[in-house]
Design a protein around this motif. Sequence first.
Motif, short mmCIF file in Angstrom:
data_model
loop_
_atom_site.label_atom_id
_atom_site.label_comp_id
_atom_site.label_asym_id
_atom_site.label_seq_id
_atom_site.Cartn_x
_atom_site.Cartn_y
_atom_site.Cartn_z
N SER A 145 -22.74 -23.21 70.73
CA SER A 145 -23.31 -21.87 70.74
C SER A 145 -24.65 -21.94 70.02
N GLY A 146 -25.69 -22.23 70.78
CA GLY A 146 -26.98 -22.49 70.15
C GLY A 146 -26.90 -23.75 69.33
N ASP A 147 -27.24 -23.64 68.04
CA ASP A 147 -27.16 -24.80 67.14
C ASP A 147 -25.81 -24.88 66.44
N GLN A 148 -24.89 -24.01 66.81
CA GLN A 148 -23.59 -23.99 66.15
C GLN A 148 -22.48 -24.37 67.12
N GLY B 298 -6.77 -19.43 73.56
CA GLY B 298 -7.98 -18.65 73.81
C GLY B 298 -8.58 -17.99 72.58
N ARG B 299 -7.87 -17.99 71.46
CA ARG B 299 -8.42 -17.41 70.23
C ARG B 299 -9.66 -18.18 69.81
N ARG B 300 -10.68 -17.46 69.35
CA ARG B 300 -11.96 -18.06 68.99
C ARG B 300 -12.26 -17.80 67.52
N LEU B 301 -12.80 -18.79 66.85
CA LEU B 301 -13.26 -18.62 65.48
C LEU B 301 -14.76 -18.32 65.48
N ASP B 302 -15.23 -17.73 64.39
CA ASP B 302 -16.67 -17.49 64.27
C ASP B 302 -17.39 -18.84 64.26
N LYS C 209 -24.37 -24.14 54.73
CA LYS C 209 -23.80 -24.13 56.08
C LYS C 209 -22.34 -23.66 56.06
N ARG C 210 -21.90 -23.19 57.23
CA ARG C 210 -20.48 -22.91 57.45
C ARG C 210 -19.85 -24.17 58.02
N THR C 211 -18.83 -24.65 57.35
CA THR C 211 -18.21 -25.91 57.74
C THR C 211 -16.72 -25.69 57.97
N HIS D 31 -20.04 -22.17 53.04
CA HIS D 31 -18.68 -21.64 53.11
C HIS D 31 -17.84 -22.57 53.98
N ALA D 32 -16.60 -22.77 53.56
CA ALA D 32 -15.68 -23.62 54.32
C ALA D 32 -14.65 -22.75 55.04
N VAL D 33 -14.36 -23.13 56.27
CA VAL D 33 -13.31 -22.48 57.05
C VAL D 33 -12.20 -23.51 57.22
#
Length: 453
Positions: free
Chosen positions: A282-285, A293-297, A198-200, A227-229
Amino acid sequence: MSEQKLPVVVIGAGPIGLAAAAHLVERGIEPLVLEAGAGAGSAVREWSHVRLFSTWSEVVDPAAEKLLAPIGWTAPDGATYPSGGDWATDYLQPLADVLGDKVRFGARVTGVSRLGRDRVVDVDREQQPFTIHVLNADGSEERITARAVIDASGTWSTPSPIGGDGLPALGERSAADRISYRVPDLKDPAVRARYAGKRTAVIGSGASAFTALAYLADLAKDAPGAHAVWVLRRGIGGSTFGGGEADQLPARGALGLAAKAAVEDGYASAATGFRTGVVEKSGDQLVLVAEGGRRLDPVDEVIVLTGFRPDLSFVSELRLGLDERLQAPTELAPLIDPNQHSCGTVYPHGVKELSHPEQGVYLVGMKSYGRAPTFLAMTGYEQVRSIAAALAGDQEAAERVELTLPETGVCGGAGLFDEPDAADSESEGGGGCCAAPTTVQIGVGAPAASGGC
Protein backbone atom coordinates in the motif's frame (compact mmCIF):
# COMPACT_ATOMS: atom_id res chain seq x y z
CA MET A 1 41.06 -47.81 5.17
CA SER A 2 38.87 -49.81 7.57
CA GLU A 3 35.64 -48.18 8.60
CA GLN A 4 36.79 -47.93 12.24
CA LYS A 5 39.70 -45.72 11.12
CA LEU A 6 37.43 -43.36 9.21
CA PRO A 7 36.44 -40.15 11.02
CA VAL A 8 33.02 -39.34 12.34
CA VAL A 9 31.90 -36.34 10.32
CA VAL A 10 30.12 -33.61 12.28
CA ILE A 11 28.16 -31.10 10.22
CA GLY A 12 28.25 -27.65 11.77
CA ALA A 13 30.70 -25.90 14.11
CA GLY A 14 28.07 -24.41 16.37
CA PRO A 15 27.68 -25.14 20.09
CA ILE A 16 26.37 -28.69 19.63
CA GLY A 17 28.66 -29.64 16.73
CA LEU A 18 31.78 -28.56 18.59
CA ALA A 19 30.55 -30.30 21.74
CA ALA A 20 30.09 -33.47 19.68
CA ALA A 21 33.70 -33.19 18.52
CA ALA A 22 34.88 -32.73 22.12
CA HIS A 23 33.02 -35.82 23.29
CA LEU A 24 34.36 -37.86 20.38
CA VAL A 25 37.94 -36.80 21.18
CA GLU A 26 37.36 -37.74 24.82
CA ARG A 27 36.30 -41.19 23.60
CA GLY A 28 39.35 -41.58 21.34
CA ILE A 29 37.31 -41.21 18.15
CA GLU A 30 38.56 -38.94 15.35
CA PRO A 31 36.05 -36.22 14.43
CA LEU A 32 35.99 -34.03 11.36
CA VAL A 33 33.80 -30.95 11.73
CA LEU A 34 32.62 -29.35 8.48
CA GLU A 35 31.39 -25.78 8.82
CA ALA A 36 30.01 -23.73 5.93
CA GLY A 37 30.84 -20.43 7.61
CA ALA A 38 34.17 -18.72 8.09
CA GLY A 39 34.39 -19.25 11.85
CA ALA A 40 33.00 -21.10 14.83
CA GLY A 41 29.38 -20.38 15.67
CA SER A 42 28.65 -18.64 12.37
CA ALA A 43 24.90 -18.73 12.98
CA VAL A 44 25.30 -17.60 16.59
CA ARG A 45 27.30 -14.60 15.40
CA GLU A 46 24.30 -13.49 13.34
CA TRP A 47 22.41 -12.87 16.57
CA SER A 48 25.44 -11.68 18.50
CA HIS A 49 23.47 -8.72 19.90
CA VAL A 50 20.89 -10.96 21.62
CA ARG A 51 21.52 -12.05 25.19
CA LEU A 52 20.86 -15.68 26.06
CA PHE A 53 18.33 -16.52 28.76
CA SER A 54 20.65 -19.29 29.96
CA THR A 55 23.67 -18.53 32.13
CA TRP A 56 27.26 -19.38 31.25
CA SER A 57 27.06 -22.42 33.52
CA GLU A 58 24.30 -23.82 31.30
CA VAL A 59 25.92 -23.23 27.91
CA VAL A 60 29.42 -24.67 28.37
CA ASP A 61 29.74 -28.39 27.62
CA PRO A 62 31.70 -30.40 30.25
CA ALA A 63 33.82 -32.31 27.71
CA ALA A 64 34.61 -29.09 25.88
CA GLU A 65 35.68 -27.44 29.12
CA LYS A 66 38.08 -30.32 29.80
CA LEU A 67 39.53 -29.92 26.31
CA LEU A 68 40.04 -26.20 26.87
CA ALA A 69 41.62 -26.49 30.33
CA PRO A 70 45.21 -27.25 29.18
CA ILE A 71 45.42 -23.92 27.32
CA GLY A 72 44.45 -22.04 30.47
CA TRP A 73 40.87 -21.31 29.42
CA THR A 74 38.53 -20.71 32.31
CA ALA A 75 34.78 -20.44 32.06
CA PRO A 76 33.28 -16.98 32.59
CA ASP A 77 31.24 -16.33 35.72
CA GLY A 78 28.64 -19.09 35.63
CA ALA A 79 25.91 -16.86 37.02
CA THR A 80 26.13 -14.29 34.22
CA TYR A 81 24.31 -14.27 30.90
CA PRO A 82 26.35 -14.20 27.67
CA SER A 83 25.22 -12.56 24.46
CA GLY A 84 25.43 -14.54 21.25
CA GLY A 85 28.63 -12.64 20.49
CA ASP A 86 30.12 -13.54 23.88
CA TRP A 87 29.24 -17.20 23.39
CA ALA A 88 30.89 -17.33 19.97
CA THR A 89 33.98 -15.27 20.79
CA ASP A 90 34.75 -16.38 24.33
CA TYR A 91 33.85 -20.07 24.09
CA LEU A 92 33.10 -21.46 20.64
CA GLN A 93 36.07 -19.98 18.79
CA PRO A 94 38.63 -21.05 21.45
CA LEU A 95 37.10 -24.53 21.36
CA ALA A 96 37.44 -24.69 17.58
CA ASP A 97 41.02 -23.45 17.88
CA VAL A 98 41.87 -26.26 20.32
CA LEU A 99 40.34 -28.81 17.97
CA GLY A 100 42.64 -27.45 15.25
CA ASP A 101 42.56 -29.28 11.93
CA LYS A 102 39.66 -31.39 13.17
CA VAL A 103 37.52 -28.39 12.16
CA ARG A 104 37.30 -27.12 8.58
CA PHE A 105 35.68 -23.81 7.73
CA GLY A 106 34.24 -22.79 4.38
CA ALA A 107 33.15 -26.39 3.82
CA ARG A 108 29.47 -26.60 2.93
CA VAL A 109 27.93 -30.08 2.96
CA THR A 110 25.75 -30.54 -0.13
CA GLY A 111 24.85 -34.21 0.26
CA VAL A 112 25.21 -37.28 2.47
CA SER A 113 24.71 -40.87 1.34
CA ARG A 114 26.18 -44.39 1.51
CA LEU A 115 29.13 -45.19 -0.75
CA GLY A 116 27.69 -46.50 -4.01
CA ARG A 117 24.16 -46.78 -2.57
CA ASP A 118 21.26 -44.40 -3.02
CA ARG A 119 18.38 -44.64 -0.55
CA VAL A 120 16.66 -47.38 -2.59
CA VAL A 121 19.44 -50.00 -2.56
CA ASP A 122 19.45 -52.63 0.22
CA VAL A 123 22.39 -54.85 -0.81
CA ASP A 124 25.34 -54.49 1.61
CA ARG A 125 24.05 -51.07 2.59
CA GLU A 126 25.14 -51.18 6.23
CA GLN A 127 28.63 -52.34 5.23
CA GLN A 128 29.28 -49.18 3.19
CA PRO A 129 30.78 -46.05 4.75
CA PHE A 130 29.00 -42.75 4.46
CA THR A 131 29.95 -40.34 1.70
CA ILE A 132 29.76 -36.62 2.32
CA HIS A 133 29.85 -34.24 -0.64
CA VAL A 134 31.42 -30.89 0.19
CA LEU A 135 31.52 -27.57 -1.65
CA ASN A 136 34.53 -25.56 -0.49
CA ALA A 137 34.77 -21.79 -0.28
CA ASP A 138 37.10 -21.71 -3.33
CA GLY A 139 34.46 -23.45 -5.44
CA SER A 140 36.14 -26.86 -5.45
CA GLU A 141 34.20 -30.01 -4.65
CA GLU A 142 35.26 -33.15 -2.82
CA ARG A 143 33.89 -36.34 -1.35
CA ILE A 144 34.74 -37.46 2.18
CA THR A 145 34.07 -40.92 3.62
CA ALA A 146 33.04 -41.39 7.25
CA ARG A 147 32.08 -44.17 9.67
CA ALA A 148 29.18 -42.09 11.07
CA VAL A 149 27.56 -38.69 10.56
CA ILE A 150 26.34 -36.28 13.23
CA ASP A 151 24.28 -33.51 11.68
CA ALA A 152 24.42 -30.48 13.95
CA SER A 153 23.72 -27.95 11.20
CA GLY A 154 20.83 -26.38 13.09
CA THR A 155 17.82 -24.61 11.62
CA TRP A 156 18.97 -20.99 11.51
CA SER A 157 19.13 -20.86 7.71
CA THR A 158 15.49 -21.92 7.28
CA PRO A 159 13.15 -19.63 9.23
CA SER A 160 9.45 -20.30 8.96
CA PRO A 161 7.43 -17.92 6.78
CA ILE A 162 4.57 -15.56 7.63
CA GLY A 163 1.72 -17.70 6.33
CA GLY A 164 -0.52 -19.30 8.92
CA ASP A 165 -0.59 -22.46 6.79
CA GLY A 166 3.18 -22.87 6.97
CA LEU A 167 3.70 -21.53 3.45
CA PRO A 168 4.84 -18.03 2.47
CA ALA A 169 1.91 -15.64 2.49
CA LEU A 170 0.87 -14.35 -0.90
CA GLY A 171 3.03 -11.31 -1.56
CA GLU A 172 5.60 -12.24 1.09
CA ARG A 173 8.39 -12.84 -1.41
CA SER A 174 7.77 -9.65 -3.37
CA ALA A 175 7.81 -7.60 -0.14
CA ALA A 176 11.11 -9.12 1.01
CA ASP A 177 12.83 -5.73 1.29
CA ARG A 178 10.44 -4.79 4.12
CA ILE A 179 10.46 -8.14 5.91
CA SER A 180 13.06 -9.51 8.32
CA TYR A 181 13.22 -12.93 9.96
CA ARG A 182 15.64 -11.91 12.72
CA VAL A 183 15.55 -9.97 15.98
CA PRO A 184 16.82 -6.52 14.96
CA ASP A 185 20.10 -5.17 16.31
CA LEU A 186 18.93 -1.70 17.25
CA LYS A 187 22.40 -0.70 18.40
CA ASP A 188 23.46 -0.76 14.76
CA PRO A 189 22.79 2.78 13.42
CA ALA A 190 21.57 1.52 10.04
CA VAL A 191 19.18 -0.97 11.59
CA ARG A 192 18.00 1.59 14.13
CA ALA A 193 17.23 4.04 11.34
CA ARG A 194 15.19 1.36 9.56
CA TYR A 195 12.75 1.06 12.49
CA ALA A 196 12.91 4.51 14.11
CA GLY A 197 9.58 6.33 13.89
CA LYS A 198 8.01 3.40 12.02
CA ARG A 199 5.10 1.04 12.60
CA THR A 200 6.50 -2.47 12.77
CA ALA A 201 4.52 -5.71 12.84
CA VAL A 202 6.09 -8.45 14.96
CA ILE A 203 4.71 -11.89 14.12
CA GLY A 204 5.36 -14.70 16.63
CA SER A 205 4.75 -15.69 20.23
CA GLY A 206 8.05 -17.05 21.55
CA ALA A 207 11.16 -15.68 23.23
CA SER A 208 12.42 -14.08 20.02
CA ALA A 209 9.17 -12.15 19.61
CA PHE A 210 9.37 -11.06 23.25
CA THR A 211 12.91 -9.81 22.64
CA ALA A 212 11.94 -7.88 19.51
CA LEU A 213 8.99 -6.25 21.29
CA ALA A 214 11.20 -5.20 24.21
CA TYR A 215 13.81 -3.76 21.83
CA LEU A 216 11.19 -1.86 19.83
CA ALA A 217 9.61 -0.51 23.03
CA ASP A 218 12.98 0.90 24.08
CA LEU A 219 13.34 2.44 20.62
CA ALA A 220 9.87 4.00 20.85
CA LYS A 221 10.89 5.85 24.01
CA ASP A 222 13.53 7.71 22.00
CA ALA A 223 11.92 7.77 18.56
CA PRO A 224 8.48 9.41 18.48
CA GLY A 225 6.07 7.61 16.20
CA ALA A 226 7.65 4.20 16.59
CA HIS A 227 5.09 1.55 17.43
CA ALA A 228 4.99 -2.24 17.36
CA VAL A 229 1.98 -4.28 16.30
CA TRP A 230 2.22 -7.73 17.86
CA VAL A 231 0.49 -10.22 15.58
CA LEU A 232 -0.62 -13.38 17.38
CA ARG A 233 -2.31 -16.44 15.89
CA ARG A 234 -4.14 -17.02 19.15
CA GLY A 235 -5.69 -14.86 21.84
CA ILE A 236 -3.97 -13.44 24.91
CA GLY A 237 -4.28 -15.58 28.02
CA GLY A 238 -2.43 -16.41 31.21
CA SER A 239 0.34 -18.25 29.36
CA THR A 240 0.91 -15.73 26.57
CA PHE A 241 3.84 -14.02 28.25
CA GLY A 242 5.57 -17.20 29.38
CA GLY A 243 6.52 -18.19 32.89
CA GLY A 244 7.32 -14.73 34.23
CA GLU A 245 8.62 -14.79 37.78
CA ALA A 246 7.85 -18.54 38.02
CA ASP A 247 10.29 -19.39 35.25
CA GLN A 248 13.31 -21.32 36.51
CA LEU A 249 15.33 -19.58 33.80
CA PRO A 250 14.79 -16.07 35.22
CA ALA A 251 16.05 -14.24 32.15
CA ARG A 252 13.58 -16.14 29.95
CA GLY A 253 10.76 -15.18 32.30
CA ALA A 254 11.94 -11.57 32.19
CA LEU A 255 11.60 -11.51 28.41
CA GLY A 256 7.90 -12.28 28.69
CA LEU A 257 7.45 -9.63 31.35
CA ALA A 258 9.22 -7.08 29.13
CA ALA A 259 6.87 -7.92 26.25
CA LYS A 260 3.90 -7.56 28.58
CA ALA A 261 5.17 -4.16 29.72
CA ALA A 262 5.56 -3.03 26.10
CA VAL A 263 1.86 -3.71 25.51
CA GLU A 264 0.65 -2.28 28.83
CA ASP A 265 2.75 0.89 28.39
CA GLY A 266 1.33 1.53 24.94
CA TYR A 267 4.50 0.97 22.93
CA ALA A 268 2.94 -2.09 21.31
CA SER A 269 -0.58 -3.16 20.47
CA ALA A 270 -1.76 -6.71 19.94
CA ALA A 271 -3.67 -8.15 16.98
CA THR A 272 -4.93 -11.49 18.23
CA GLY A 273 -6.44 -14.49 16.46
CA PHE A 274 -4.76 -13.35 13.24
CA ARG A 275 -3.35 -15.86 10.73
CA THR A 276 -1.76 -14.00 7.85
CA GLY A 277 -2.68 -15.13 4.34
CA VAL A 278 -1.66 -12.13 2.20
CA VAL A 279 0.89 -9.32 2.36
CA GLU A 280 -0.32 -6.39 0.24
CA LYS A 281 1.65 -3.33 -0.75
CA SER A 282 0.00 0.00 0.00
CA GLY A 283 2.24 2.74 -1.29
CA ASP A 284 5.42 2.50 0.77
CA GLN A 285 3.71 0.40 3.42
CA LEU A 286 2.47 -3.15 3.81
CA VAL A 287 -0.96 -4.42 4.81
CA LEU A 288 -1.35 -7.82 6.44
CA VAL A 289 -4.54 -9.62 5.47
CA ALA A 290 -5.79 -12.61 7.45
CA GLU A 291 -7.03 -15.83 5.89
CA GLY A 292 -10.61 -14.72 6.54
CA GLY A 293 -10.15 -11.27 4.99
CA ARG A 294 -9.53 -9.22 8.13
CA ARG A 295 -7.05 -6.42 7.47
CA LEU A 296 -4.63 -4.67 9.80
CA ASP A 297 -3.66 -1.02 9.53
CA PRO A 298 -0.62 -0.47 7.27
CA VAL A 299 2.85 -1.01 8.70
CA ASP A 300 6.28 0.07 7.48
CA GLU A 301 8.19 -3.08 8.43
CA VAL A 302 7.46 -6.68 9.34
CA ILE A 303 9.57 -8.88 11.63
CA VAL A 304 8.68 -12.56 11.29
CA LEU A 305 9.64 -14.72 14.28
CA THR A 306 7.49 -17.80 13.73
CA GLY A 307 10.18 -20.39 14.39
CA PHE A 308 12.48 -22.47 12.21
CA ARG A 309 12.42 -25.75 10.35
CA PRO A 310 15.16 -28.23 9.42
CA ASP A 311 16.82 -28.28 6.00
CA LEU A 312 16.63 -31.95 5.04
CA SER A 313 17.63 -31.51 1.39
CA PHE A 314 21.24 -32.66 1.75
CA VAL A 315 20.31 -35.79 3.75
CA SER A 316 17.55 -36.88 1.39
CA GLU A 317 19.51 -40.00 0.27
CA LEU A 318 19.58 -41.34 3.82
CA ARG A 319 16.86 -43.47 5.34
CA LEU A 320 15.66 -41.22 8.12
CA GLY A 321 12.79 -41.99 10.46
CA LEU A 322 11.09 -38.63 10.94
CA ASP A 323 7.79 -37.70 12.52
CA GLU A 324 5.29 -36.54 9.90
CA ARG A 325 4.44 -33.38 11.85
CA LEU A 326 7.57 -32.13 13.58
CA GLN A 327 10.22 -33.54 11.19
CA ALA A 328 12.03 -34.76 14.31
CA PRO A 329 13.28 -38.34 14.89
CA THR A 330 10.29 -40.64 15.34
CA GLU A 331 11.21 -41.74 18.86
CA LEU A 332 11.95 -38.19 19.99
CA ALA A 333 8.89 -36.44 18.55
CA PRO A 334 6.33 -37.52 21.18
CA LEU A 335 8.63 -36.23 23.91
CA ILE A 336 8.90 -32.71 22.48
CA ASP A 337 5.59 -32.24 20.63
CA PRO A 338 4.52 -28.67 21.48
CA ASN A 339 0.88 -29.70 21.04
CA GLN A 340 1.34 -31.77 24.20
CA HIS A 341 4.53 -30.65 25.93
CA SER A 342 6.20 -27.68 27.46
CA CYS A 343 8.38 -27.09 30.52
CA GLY A 344 9.24 -30.18 32.55
CA THR A 345 7.17 -32.63 30.52
CA VAL A 346 10.05 -32.83 28.02
CA TYR A 347 12.52 -35.22 29.61
CA PRO A 348 16.15 -35.89 28.66
CA HIS A 349 16.95 -38.22 25.80
CA GLY A 350 19.91 -39.86 24.11
CA VAL A 351 21.04 -42.14 21.32
CA LYS A 352 17.98 -44.40 21.46
CA GLU A 353 15.57 -41.58 20.69
CA LEU A 354 17.92 -40.07 18.09
CA SER A 355 18.53 -43.22 16.03
CA HIS A 356 17.20 -43.78 12.51
CA PRO A 357 16.63 -46.77 10.22
CA GLU A 358 19.95 -45.69 8.65
CA GLN A 359 22.39 -46.80 11.33
CA GLY A 360 25.20 -44.41 12.16
CA VAL A 361 23.49 -41.13 11.28
CA TYR A 362 22.16 -38.72 13.89
CA LEU A 363 20.41 -35.36 13.78
CA VAL A 364 21.30 -33.43 16.94
CA GLY A 365 20.81 -30.03 18.49
CA MET A 366 18.15 -27.72 17.10
CA LYS A 367 17.86 -29.86 13.99
CA SER A 368 16.83 -32.88 16.04
CA TYR A 369 13.82 -30.95 17.33
CA GLY A 370 12.56 -30.33 13.80
CA ARG A 371 9.87 -27.68 14.16
CA ALA A 372 9.52 -27.93 17.94
CA PRO A 373 10.64 -24.71 19.68
CA THR A 374 11.72 -25.80 23.15
CA PHE A 375 15.38 -26.76 22.64
CA LEU A 376 18.06 -25.86 25.20
CA ALA A 377 21.83 -26.06 24.67
CA MET A 378 22.27 -28.38 27.65
CA THR A 379 19.86 -30.83 25.99
CA GLY A 380 22.09 -30.90 22.93
CA TYR A 381 25.19 -31.47 25.02
CA GLU A 382 23.58 -34.55 26.55
CA GLN A 383 22.55 -35.78 23.11
CA VAL A 384 26.10 -35.79 21.76
CA ARG A 385 27.55 -37.23 24.95
CA SER A 386 25.22 -40.19 24.60
CA ILE A 387 25.95 -40.61 20.88
CA ALA A 388 29.73 -40.49 21.41
CA ALA A 389 29.42 -43.18 24.07
CA ALA A 390 27.38 -45.36 21.71
CA LEU A 391 29.90 -44.91 18.87
CA ALA A 392 32.63 -45.96 21.30
CA GLY A 393 30.69 -49.13 22.12
CA ASP A 394 29.87 -48.04 25.67
CA GLN A 395 26.14 -48.74 25.58
CA GLU A 396 25.72 -48.53 29.33
CA ALA A 397 27.03 -44.96 29.34
CA ALA A 398 24.98 -44.10 26.26
CA GLU A 399 21.78 -45.07 28.04
CA ARG A 400 22.74 -43.37 31.32
CA VAL A 401 21.95 -39.85 30.19
CA GLU A 402 21.27 -37.57 33.13
CA LEU A 403 20.18 -33.99 32.92
CA THR A 404 18.27 -31.47 35.02
CA LEU A 405 16.22 -29.12 32.86
CA PRO A 406 14.83 -25.75 33.98
CA GLU A 407 11.10 -25.42 33.55
CA THR A 408 9.01 -22.60 32.18
CA GLY A 409 6.35 -22.49 34.85
CA VAL A 410 3.72 -22.66 32.08
CA CYS A 411 2.25 -25.96 30.92
CA GLY A 412 0.10 -24.76 28.07
CA GLY A 413 2.05 -26.20 25.17
CA ALA A 414 4.33 -23.47 23.78
CA GLY A 415 1.76 -21.29 22.05
CA LEU A 416 -0.02 -23.74 19.76
CA PHE A 417 -3.47 -23.02 21.17
CA ASP A 418 -5.78 -20.86 19.10
CA GLU A 419 -7.89 -19.71 22.03
CA PRO A 420 -6.55 -18.33 25.31
CA ASP A 421 -9.11 -20.28 27.32
CA ALA A 422 -7.71 -23.55 26.00
CA ALA A 423 -4.22 -22.60 27.09
CA ASP A 424 -5.41 -21.41 30.48
CA SER A 425 -7.49 -24.48 31.20
CA GLU A 426 -4.56 -26.73 30.31
CA SER A 427 -2.31 -24.78 32.65
CA GLU A 428 -4.87 -24.57 35.43
CA GLY A 429 -5.54 -28.29 35.12
CA GLY A 430 -1.93 -28.81 36.12
CA GLY A 431 -2.06 -26.50 39.08
CA GLY A 432 -0.57 -23.61 37.09
CA CYS A 433 3.05 -24.68 37.48
CA CYS A 434 5.40 -27.41 36.47
CA ALA A 435 7.22 -30.15 38.29
CA ALA A 436 10.50 -29.53 40.02
CA PRO A 437 13.59 -30.27 37.87
CA THR A 438 14.00 -33.99 37.50
CA THR A 439 17.07 -36.08 36.76
CA VAL A 440 16.21 -39.27 34.89
CA GLN A 441 18.00 -42.21 33.36
CA ILE A 442 17.33 -42.89 29.73
CA GLY A 443 15.63 -46.20 29.12
CA VAL A 444 13.84 -46.15 32.48
CA GLY A 445 10.88 -44.09 31.25
CA ALA A 446 9.56 -40.61 31.67
CA PRO A 447 9.74 -39.03 35.11
CA ALA A 448 6.58 -38.94 37.12
CA ALA A 449 5.41 -35.36 37.00
CA SER A 450 4.53 -33.55 40.20
CA GLY A 451 2.39 -30.49 40.41
CA GLY A 452 0.09 -31.97 37.80
CA CYS A 453 2.29 -31.16 34.77
